[in-house]
Design an enzyme around this catalytic site. Structure first.
Site, PDB file in Angstrom:
ATOM      1  N   GLU A 177      53.648 -26.024 -22.791  1.00 19.90           N
ATOM      2  CA  GLU A 177      52.265 -26.091 -22.303  1.00 19.90           C
ATOM      3  C   GLU A 177      51.254 -26.115 -23.445  1.00 19.90           C
ATOM      4  OE1 GLU A 177      51.025 -22.853 -19.723  1.00 19.90           O
ATOM      5  OE2 GLU A 177      49.098 -23.787 -19.326  1.00 19.90           O
ATOM      6  N   LYS A 219      53.709 -29.316 -19.532  1.00 23.25           N
ATOM      7  CA  LYS A 219      52.602 -28.806 -18.704  1.00 23.25           C
ATOM      8  C   LYS A 219      51.295 -29.036 -19.451  1.00 23.25           C
ATOM      9  CE  LYS A 219      50.928 -24.591 -16.427  1.00 23.25           C
ATOM     10  NZ  LYS A 219      51.305 -23.455 -15.610  1.00 23.25           N
TER      11      LYS A 219
HETATM   12  P1  13P Z   1      45.707 -22.407 -14.405  1.00 24.99           P
HETATM   13  O1  13P Z   1      46.218 -23.432 -13.419  1.00 24.99           O
HETATM   14  O2  13P Z   1      44.845 -21.349 -13.790  1.00 24.99           O
HETATM   15  O3  13P Z   1      45.117 -23.063 -15.630  1.00 24.99           O
HETATM   16  O4  13P Z   1      46.980 -21.595 -14.891  1.00 24.99           O
HETATM   17  C1  13P Z   1      48.106 -22.278 -15.249  1.00 24.99           C
HETATM   18  C2  13P Z   1      48.781 -21.569 -16.341  1.00 24.99           C
HETATM   19  O5  13P Z   1      49.960 -21.299 -16.261  1.00 24.99           O
HETATM   20  C3  13P Z   1      48.007 -21.225 -17.531  1.00 24.99           C
HETATM   21  O6  13P Z   1      48.881 -20.876 -18.550  1.00 24.99           O
END
Ligand code: 13P
Length: 354
Positions: A177, A219
């Site tokens: 991510e 992500k």
């Molecule tokens: P949000 O969808 O609130 O951005 O959270 C996703 C997430 O896992 C952030 O690390």
């Protein structure tokens, strides 16, 4: 665990019409969300909230995995079942956030690097023993006219790649991510430029660290204007820029892309996902969601810390999960948001449960 086993887990996570619920807020973050609604944050109240989410009737039709936080994976439901097992029994894969947060990056004022590599091999083995099937690590990239620095991008890309390699070694699917933040007044063009550079650096680092791209999920953020930008991009503009950026920078070997919501409103996050999935042209990866706030906000608001609101809160989560499931297939319609359709969905849910 072979790469083949990891690919099977991924197949379940990004199966048609399914996405991931991110419920991995740290104690500090969840306490901030509770405080905003004057809900007391205690180990018990956090457990009750997570149990409510995870026992939402019928939600497994839309949610394939849930990302947990360390405190949660160690907790049990009110009837004594470990929360991870509660998910597993519904066919929902438990996952775990394994980074320990974004800390100031030395020599780079205003920028952050995500920490948590020390001792990670042992922690991954422990989480796997507790039932985790996949993991998450979030890197945070701040944008303005001059940031991010090359130092910030490369330090975060390197850490993401080291984490992903350790996950694959441990038999856990890594969710990688890299989040380019929506905070700030930057344009959508600037977001695309930075997201492109970050994805480029991340995939270079993943290849250097010998991560199997077939056995991971990405992500990313969507390509979107900063939330204080005077020109907010339209839904079609966001969809087009996001897909263009991903096509240019995400190898086709990656099986799935699951977006974060990043502070978008719940409805906009659904509309953007749907628009991306309706665009013509090649999309070599499954494209779905791994939303935190965009799935949870209405449920948390409805719950407000009170037992008598559990059903309404679960209905709110069910509704958002259903809308995002449709968006992941490019079949969402505005009238799915209307009250009549909520009732219809709930009636339908009753039928599903039988
Ligand atoms: P949000 O969808 O609130 O951005 O959270 C996703 C997430 O896992 C952030 O690390």
């Amino acid at each position: 665990m072979t790469n083949h086993d990891l690919e099977q887990i991924i197949g379940g996570l990004v199966a048609d019409g399914k996405g991931i619920l991110a419920a991995d807020e740290s104690v500090a973050t969840l306490t901030r969300r509770f405080d905003a609604l004057k809900i007391q944050s205690t180990e018990q109240s956090r457990r009750r909230y997570r149990e409510l989410l995870f026992t939402t009737p019928g939600v497994a039709a839309f949610i394939s995995g849930v990302i947990l936080y360390d405190e949660t994976i160690r907790q049990k439901s009110s009837s004594g079942t470990p929360l991870a097992q509660l998910l597993d029994r519904q066919g929902i894969a438990p996952g775990i956030k394994v980074d320990v947060g974004a800390k100031p990056l030395a020599g780079a004022p205003g920028e952050l690097v995500t920490e948590g590599l020390d001792g990670l091999r042992d922690r991954l083995a422990e989480y796997r023993g507790m039932g985790a099937r996949f993991a998450k690590w979030r890197a945070v990239i701040t944008v303005n006219d001059t940031l991010p620095s090359a130092a910030c991008v490369s330090a975060n890309a390197h850490a993401l790649a080291r984490y992903a390699a350790l996950c694959q070694e441990a038999g856990l699917v890594p969710i990688v991510e890299p989040e380019v933040l929506m905070d700030g007044s930057h344009t959508i063009e600037r977001c695309e430029e930075v997201t492109s550079a970050v994805l480029h650096a991340v995939f270079r680092a993943l290849l250097e660290q010998r991560v199997a791209l077939e056995s991971m999920l990405l992500k990313p953020n969507m390509v979107i204007a900063g939330k204080d930008s005077s020109r907010q991009a339209s839904v079609p503009e966001v969809a087009t820029a996001t897909l263009r950026c991903l096509r240019r920078h995400v190898p086709a070997a990656v099986p799935g892309i699951v977006f974060l919501s990043g502070g978008q409103s719940d409805r906009l996050a659904t509309a953007h996902l749907d628009a991306i999935n309706r665009l013509p042209g090649p999309r070599p990866w499954a494209i779905s969601f791994s939303y935190g706030r965009a799935l949870q906000d209405p449920a948390l608001e409805a719950w407000h810390g009170r037992d008598e609101n559990v059903t309404t809160s679960q209905q709110a989560l069910y509704h958002r999960a259903r809308c995002n499931s449709a968006a992941s297939l490019g079949t969402f319609t505005d009238d799915m948001e209307t009250a009549a359709s909520v009732l219809e969905a709930l009636a339908h849910r009753g039928a599903d449960d039988d």
